[in-house]
Design an enzyme around this catalytic site. Structure first.
Site, PDB file in Angstrom:
ATOM      1  N   GLU A   1       0.825  -1.217   0.000  1.00 22.37           N
ATOM      2  CA  GLU A   1       0.000   0.000   0.000  1.00 22.37           C
ATOM      3  C   GLU A   1       0.854   1.260   0.000  1.00 22.37           C
ATOM      4  O   GLU A   1       0.426   2.309  -0.462  1.00 22.37           O
ATOM      5  CB  GLU A   1      -0.907   0.032   1.243  1.00 22.37           C
ATOM      6  CG  GLU A   1      -2.282  -0.530   0.991  1.00 22.37           C
ATOM      7  CD  GLU A   1      -3.262  -0.316   2.138  1.00 22.37           C
ATOM      8  OE1 GLU A   1      -2.911   0.300   3.154  1.00 22.37           O
ATOM      9  OE2 GLU A   1      -4.402  -0.795   1.995  1.00 22.37           O
TER      10      GLU A   1
ATOM     11  N   HIS B   1       8.473 -26.702  -1.308  1.00 22.46           N
ATOM     12  CA  HIS B   1       7.862 -27.844  -1.992  1.00 22.46           C
ATOM     13  C   HIS B   1       6.687 -27.407  -2.868  1.00 22.46           C
ATOM     14  O   HIS B   1       5.949 -28.248  -3.372  1.00 22.46           O
ATOM     15  CB  HIS B   1       7.414 -28.880  -0.956  1.00 22.46           C
ATOM     16  CG  HIS B   1       8.573 -29.436  -0.174  1.00 22.46           C
ATOM     17  ND1 HIS B   1       9.122 -30.671  -0.421  1.00 22.46           N
ATOM     18  CD2 HIS B   1       9.325 -28.882   0.815  1.00 22.46           C
ATOM     19  CE1 HIS B   1      10.143 -30.872   0.400  1.00 22.46           C
ATOM     20  NE2 HIS B   1      10.289 -29.791   1.155  1.00 22.46           N
TER      21      HIS B   1
ATOM     22  N   LYS C   1     -14.209  -0.032  -3.990  1.00 26.90           N
ATOM     23  CA  LYS C   1     -15.290   0.352  -3.077  1.00 26.90           C
ATOM     24  C   LYS C   1     -16.379   1.116  -3.823  1.00 26.90           C
ATOM     25  O   LYS C   1     -17.571   0.867  -3.639  1.00 26.90           O
ATOM     26  CB  LYS C   1     -14.750   1.236  -1.944  1.00 26.90           C
ATOM     27  CG  LYS C   1     -13.824   0.511  -0.992  1.00 26.90           C
ATOM     28  CD  LYS C   1     -13.387   1.441   0.135  1.00 26.90           C
ATOM     29  CE  LYS C   1     -12.253   0.820   0.927  1.00 26.90           C
ATOM     30  NZ  LYS C   1     -11.623   1.755   1.849  1.00 26.90           N
TER      31      LYS C   1
HETATM   32  O1  PA5 Z   1      -3.535   1.124   5.685  1.00 22.83           O
HETATM   33  C1  PA5 Z   1      -4.669   1.524   5.617  1.00 22.83           C
HETATM   34  O2  PA5 Z   1      -4.949   2.690   5.908  1.00 22.83           O
HETATM   35  C2  PA5 Z   1      -5.826   0.626   5.232  1.00 22.83           C
HETATM   36  O3  PA5 Z   1      -5.449  -0.591   4.756  1.00 22.83           O
HETATM   37  C3  PA5 Z   1      -6.720   0.408   6.429  1.00 22.83           C
HETATM   38  O4  PA5 Z   1      -5.941  -0.124   7.459  1.00 22.83           O
HETATM   39  C4  PA5 Z   1      -7.894  -0.502   6.182  1.00 22.83           C
HETATM   40  O5  PA5 Z   1      -8.544  -0.167   5.010  1.00 22.83           O
HETATM   41  C5  PA5 Z   1      -8.864  -0.426   7.342  1.00 22.83           C
HETATM   42  O6  PA5 Z   1      -9.331   0.881   7.482  1.00 22.83           O
HETATM   43  P1  PA5 Z   1     -10.129   1.365   8.737  1.00 22.83           P
HETATM   44  O7  PA5 Z   1      -9.284   1.179   9.933  1.00 22.83           O
HETATM   45  O8  PA5 Z   1     -10.441   2.796   8.473  1.00 22.83           O
HETATM   46  O9  PA5 Z   1     -11.388   0.520   8.851  1.00 22.83           O
END
Ligand code: PA5
Length: 432
Positions: free
Chosen positions: A285, A306, A420
């Site tokens: 990310e 394996h 989303k």
């Molecule tokens: O790194 C990030 O910001 C995202 O992956 C969030 O952790 C994930 O989408 C969960 O988001 P939230 O804590 O707002 O529910």
């Protein structure tokens, strides 16, 4: 301290090439610490280890003890950065068969997927159990955890009544914003705040990670102490040659520039499986944007030798690997001598199983390096909360530096919105 060894990653690129990046890595580290780089309003994680107070730890521990005393099972609801860090640490530091031993409380997860069968089976399982919920969402609006919470909150209220349910639900969310904050205020849940300037994937050392980890009976003070050691060791005042985060950031960027686009994080201890899952989110990310970024993959060795071993040894030469090795295991098991020796293993009788594992590790390293796979090695003296804290912070700091070195903003994730929007539109959500 945990150590970083890049010697077996040199070949495709030279040590001079890596060290030529020293100024750049140092400048990127300074940009993080001076908050002059991209995404600088999301740097609250940088000094969490050295700024977490004893009072905060005691408060989290008290809430954890409260849940431990009341619940056979604690459901941790969250997705992405809101659960992976906790699961990584809990799995790494728990016994492999604890879950079969009625060890209380058992930690289970929800809201990390959308699965009707999973939620049915979980609800069903919880029916005759005493359970509590830690609901974690920074935005407070993420669909997966919101859906799971709605279902499990109802299940808990039906089981113990609204008043008791309130005492068993803890919300970890934004200070003021989001649906979870509104709900928590309305219902009177105990809450913890995810600081505004800490993004989900950098939040393991906030209550997001610390509360579930404490509920699992793990020493969060040691975890933070380890992270604080690494905060010091990776500061921008530490010279490049002594700074593991700068070296790791520099070498992976140099290898990437040489054409190897995939980094495989490998371990030789299955307890580290979720450390890799956490790492994949952190790096994927943070760096996968602007049509660039190393693709983070992972394997558990020797199991995956394996299955993935063939590809790694002889497939397209687009990979490098980073191996996490644990120097000393917690327990001792020796290979027994057998009179008949039908399996032909007497040549290793009397040796520790870990010695066999270490030879597998060395043999794998030699084979992969010979096969054109640069090998970076991170060694933990042992698997405990302190060294794990060092490892987590090391990866976070290196990720920030590495993202800046590759020219991206490591602290946003605009790409995760695309699915989303489509999903909400397909579901006829108002406004989409
Ligand atoms: O790194 C990030 O910001 C995202 O992956 C969030 O952790 C994930 O989408 C969960 O988001 P939230 O804590 O707002 O529910």
């Amino acid at each position: 301290m945990i150590t970083l060894d890049i010697n077996k990653a040199l070949g495709t690129i030279t040590k001079e090439q890596v060290y030529a990046q020293a100024c750049n890595a140092d400048a990127c580290n300074k940009a993080l610490e001076n908050k002059t780089g991209k995404g600088s309003d999301f740097l609250g994680w940088l000094h969490l280890p050295s700024s977490t107070t004893d009072a905060e730890i005691i408060d989290i521990q008290a809430t954890a003890n409260h849940l431990r005393s009341k619940c056979e099972i604690v459901v941790v609801i969250g997705i992405g950065g809101s659960y992976l860090g906790a699961k990584a640490v809990i799995d790494a530091l728990s016994g492999s068969f604890d879950f079969l031993e009625n060890k209380k409380p058992l930690i289970v997860y929800a809201g990390h997927l959308i699965g009707e069968d999973y939620l049915y089976e979980l609800s069903n399982y919880l029916e005759k159990k005493s359970f509590g919920i830690i609901n974690i969402s920074k935005s407070g609006t993420t669909t997966e955890p919101a859906l799971a919470f709605r279902i499990l909150k109802k299940r808990l209220e039906e089981a113990v009544g609204k008043d008791e349910a309130r005492k068993r639900i803890i919300a970890v969310t934004d200070k003021t914003r989001g649906a979870l904050r509104t709900l928590a205020t309305k219902e009177g849940y105990k809450t913890y705040v995810i600081p505004d300037d800490v993004g989900g994937r950098f939040s393991v050392l906030t209550p997001v990670g610390l509360l579930p980890i404490a509920v699992a009976g793990i020493d969060i003070k040691q975890l933070i102490a380890g992270a604080a050691d690494m905060e010091k060791a990776t500061g921008s005042d530490v010279k490049f040659e002594n700074n593991p985060a700068e070296i790791y950031a520099a070498i992976r960027n140099e290898i990437y520039k040489s054409g190897k686009k995939i980094e495989i994080l490998a371990n030789f201890n299955p307890k580290l499986h979720y450390v890799s899952e956490w790492w994949k989110q952190l790096y994927g990310e943070s760096e996968g944007k602007d049509n660039k970024g190393i693709f983070p993959a992972s394997v558990d060795f020797t199991s995956d030798l394996h299955s993935m071993g063939q590809w790694i040894q002889e497939g397209e030469r687009s990979i490098f690997e980073t191996v996490i090795s644990i120097a000393t295991p917690q327990y001792t098991v020796e290979v027994p001598f057998d009179e008949q020796d039908l399996d032909g293993l007497n040549f290793m009788a009397g040796k520790r199983v870990d010695y066999v594992n270490k030879m597998a590790e060395l043999g794998t390293q030699m084979a992969h390096v010979d096969g054109g796979v640069p090998n970076i090695r991170i060694e933990l003296p042992e698997l405990n909360a302190c060294y794990l804290g060092q490892l987590l912070y090391f990866f976070e700091k290196a990720c920030g530096i590495s993202g800046y070195m590759s020219g991206v903003n490591p602290f946003n994730q605009p790409g995760v919105e695309a699915y989303k929007k489509n999903m909400f539109s397909l579901l006829n959500k108002p406004g989409y």
